[in-house]
Design a protein around this motif. Structure first.
Motif, PDB file in Angstrom:
ATOM      1  N   THR A 194       0.828  -1.201   0.000  1.00 20.54           N
ATOM      2  CA  THR A 194       0.000   0.000   0.000  1.00 20.54           C
ATOM      3  C   THR A 194       0.864   1.252   0.000  1.00 20.54           C
ATOM      4  O   THR A 194       0.558   2.234  -0.673  1.00 20.54           O
ATOM      5  N   LYS A 195       1.957   1.208   0.745  1.00 16.46           N
ATOM      6  CA  LYS A 195       2.868   2.356   0.799  1.00 16.46           C
ATOM      7  C   LYS A 195       3.469   2.647  -0.573  1.00 16.46           C
ATOM      8  O   LYS A 195       3.564   3.805  -0.994  1.00 16.46           O
ATOM      9  N   ARG A 196       3.860   1.590  -1.274  1.00 11.19           N
ATOM     10  CA  ARG A 196       4.460   1.763  -2.598  1.00 11.19           C
ATOM     11  C   ARG A 196       3.455   2.355  -3.577  1.00 11.19           C
ATOM     12  O   ARG A 196       3.775   3.268  -4.339  1.00 11.19           O
ATOM     13  N   ARG A 200       0.800   4.150  -2.870  1.00 10.17           N
ATOM     14  CA  ARG A 200       0.494   5.514  -2.460  1.00 10.17           C
ATOM     15  C   ARG A 200       1.592   6.483  -2.904  1.00 10.17           C
ATOM     16  O   ARG A 200       1.306   7.592  -3.362  1.00 10.17           O
ATOM     17  N   GLN A 201       2.844   6.059  -2.808  1.00  8.77           N
ATOM     18  CA  GLN A 201       3.952   6.929  -3.197  1.00  8.77           C
ATOM     19  C   GLN A 201       4.085   7.061  -4.712  1.00  8.77           C
ATOM     20  O   GLN A 201       4.687   8.009  -5.196  1.00  8.77           O
TER      21      GLN A 201
END
Length: 64
Positions: free
Chosen positions: A37-39, A41-42
């Protein structure tokens, strides 16, 4: 002298800003289940095109 044609592929990919050009990041369209999810989102926001590439984009988009 006839008008120069702009590269239609570049016209779809790059937008002019006050500081240069912006572009959408890659790796966001499919096979998203293995990406964190972090990847994801970024990867979401638009980025500035690197200074080394702006000359090429200006040549592809002469009237922008």
């Amino acid at each position: 002298m006839p008008k120069m044609k702009s590269c239609s592929g570049a016209a779809k990919r790059f937008k002019k800003t006050a500081n240069g050009f912006k572009h959408k990041q890659s790796f966001t369209s499919h096979i998203l289940t293995k990406k964190s999810t972090k990847r994801k989102r970024q990867l979401r926001p638009l980025l500035q095109v690197h200074a080394a590439d702006t000359k090429l984009i200006k040549r592809m988009l002469p009237y922008i």
